[in-house]
Each structure stands twice: as C-alpha cells, then as structure tokens.
Design a protein around this motif. Sequence first.
Motif, PDB file in Angstrom:
ATOM      1  N   MET A  56      44.406  47.656  34.212  1.00 52.25           N
ATOM      2  CA  MET A  56      43.916  48.448  35.346  1.00 52.25           C
ATOM      3  C   MET A  56      43.489  47.544  36.508  1.00 52.25           C
ATOM      4  O   MET A  56      43.789  47.846  37.669  1.00 52.25           O
ATOM      5  N   ARG A  57      42.819  46.440  36.195  1.00 51.88           N
ATOM      6  CA  ARG A  57      42.447  45.486  37.252  1.00 51.88           C
ATOM      7  C   ARG A  57      43.689  44.915  37.922  1.00 51.88           C
ATOM      8  O   ARG A  57      43.767  44.816  39.152  1.00 51.88           O
ATOM      9  N   PHE A  58      44.667  44.534  37.097  1.00 51.23           N
ATOM     10  CA  PHE A  58      45.913  43.989  37.629  1.00 51.23           C
ATOM     11  C   PHE A  58      46.603  45.021  38.521  1.00 51.23           C
ATOM     12  O   PHE A  58      47.081  44.686  39.615  1.00 51.23           O
ATOM     13  N   SER A  59      46.648  46.281  38.076  1.00 54.27           N
ATOM     14  CA  SER A  59      47.285  47.356  38.851  1.00 54.27           C
ATOM     15  C   SER A  59      46.577  47.565  40.180  1.00 54.27           C
ATOM     16  O   SER A  59      47.226  47.762  41.218  1.00 54.27           O
ATOM     17  N   ARG A  60      45.244  47.545  40.142  1.00 56.02           N
ATOM     18  CA  ARG A  60      44.466  47.712  41.377  1.00 56.02           C
ATOM     19  C   ARG A  60      44.787  46.572  42.355  1.00 56.02           C
ATOM     20  O   ARG A  60      45.009  46.806  43.550  1.00 56.02           O
ATOM     21  N   ASN A  61      44.829  45.347  41.853  1.00 56.55           N
ATOM     22  CA  ASN A  61      45.162  44.193  42.703  1.00 56.55           C
ATOM     23  C   ASN A  61      46.583  44.296  43.247  1.00 56.55           C
ATOM     24  O   ASN A  61      46.834  43.988  44.411  1.00 56.55           O
ATOM     25  N   LEU A  62      47.495  44.747  42.402  1.00 52.96           N
ATOM     26  CA  LEU A  62      48.887  44.887  42.816  1.00 52.96           C
ATOM     27  C   LEU A  62      49.018  45.982  43.871  1.00 52.96           C
ATOM     28  O   LEU A  62      49.753  45.823  44.853  1.00 52.96           O
ATOM     29  N   ALA A  63      48.283  47.073  43.700  1.00 52.21           N
ATOM     30  CA  ALA A  63      48.302  48.145  44.701  1.00 52.21           C
ATOM     31  C   ALA A  63      47.770  47.633  46.040  1.00 52.21           C
ATOM     32  O   ALA A  63      48.316  47.976  47.104  1.00 52.21           O
ATOM     33  N   GLY A  64      46.728  46.812  45.996  1.00 50.49           N
ATOM     34  CA  GLY A  64      46.207  46.209  47.229  1.00 50.49           C
ATOM     35  C   GLY A  64      47.242  45.328  47.883  1.00 50.49           C
ATOM     36  O   GLY A  64      47.399  45.344  49.118  1.00 50.49           O
ATOM     37  N   THR A  65      47.966  44.585  47.080  1.00 55.92           N
ATOM     38  CA  THR A  65      49.028  43.727  47.599  1.00 55.92           C
ATOM     39  C   THR A  65      50.127  44.559  48.255  1.00 55.92           C
ATOM     40  O   THR A  65      50.623  44.217  49.339  1.00 55.92           O
ATOM     41  N   VAL A  66      50.513  45.658  47.608  1.00 60.33           N
ATOM     42  CA  VAL A  66      51.533  46.545  48.170  1.00 60.33           C
ATOM     43  C   VAL A  66      51.073  47.060  49.538  1.00 60.33           C
ATOM     44  O   VAL A  66      51.840  47.036  50.514  1.00 60.33           O
TER      45      VAL A  66
END
Length: 159
Positions: A56-66
């Motif tokens: 979930m942390r990784f997904s949140r960071n990836l969404a921020g990157t997107v």
Amino acid sequence: EIRLSLVGSEMCIRDSTEAELRSRAEIQYEGYSKALNIEARAMIDIASKHIIPAVMRFSRNLAGTVNEIKTAGADVTVPMNMLKDTTALLSQTKLALAKLQEAADQAAAMENGREQAEYYHEVVFKDMEELRVPVDKLEMIVDKEEWPMPSYGDLLFEV
C-alpha cells in the motif's frame, strides 16, 4: 496383532498392536496439523501486518509519481501500468488472505485427528499456495527498499 518392521527407519515398530499403531498415526496427524497451523498463521500474520501495508505504501508512492509525471506533461503509461498491476495483485492478495484465514479458522475448530490433517493438507495448504502467487509477483514489482523482508535473491546471494 499387526507386525510391522521399518528397516532403516529411526523408529522400528515390532509386535505392535493395532491400537498402538493407530495411536502413533494419531500423533502423526496431530503433529502435521499443528505444523501447518503454525505455518498458515505465520503467513496470515506476515501478509496482513507486513506485506499488505508495504504494498500500500509503494502504491501510494507510485500514484504520487504518476500524478507528478502527468503534471509535468510526460507519458505516464509505464508507471500507470505498474500501478494497475500492483493494485490488482494487492486485491488478489487480500482475497487469498481472507480465504486462508477462513480455512485456517475452520481447520483449527475441527477435532484433532485424520480428518483435520486431511483438511489442512487439501484445503489450508492449497490456500497457502494461492496466497503465495500474488505475493511472489508483488515481490518482483515492489521497490526493494519498501519490501518488508529479504527477497529470495537476498537469501540466496547475500547471506
């Protein structure tokens, strides 16, 4: 009276009665059930308290990157596909975890013996394998710094 000799075995059973052999079998069934229960509970704990929060942390960071890439006007195809893959695997993990939890609870509620051991083998073990499938795929996607435990590569080559 049943006579059984296990050549080359650590345990040699001779002149054992049927009741003694059944008792030994029950002990083996209980040992198997207990071992699988411990493994299933460990998987449940690791997945729910470590893997899912890390993903979930990784997904949140990836969404921020997107969002940052999109704001900059660049192509977001690759990170967006990664995010979609990650969240789909996260959903599969959550479903497999719930299925394993239910099966482990049901197995633990059964009376000790052959029936319980067979349930652990046929249902719980299968559900454990099903949980590993999305988690193993996530391990290959999630940033090494975010993954909560050593990877297979770490264990094989860095220990």
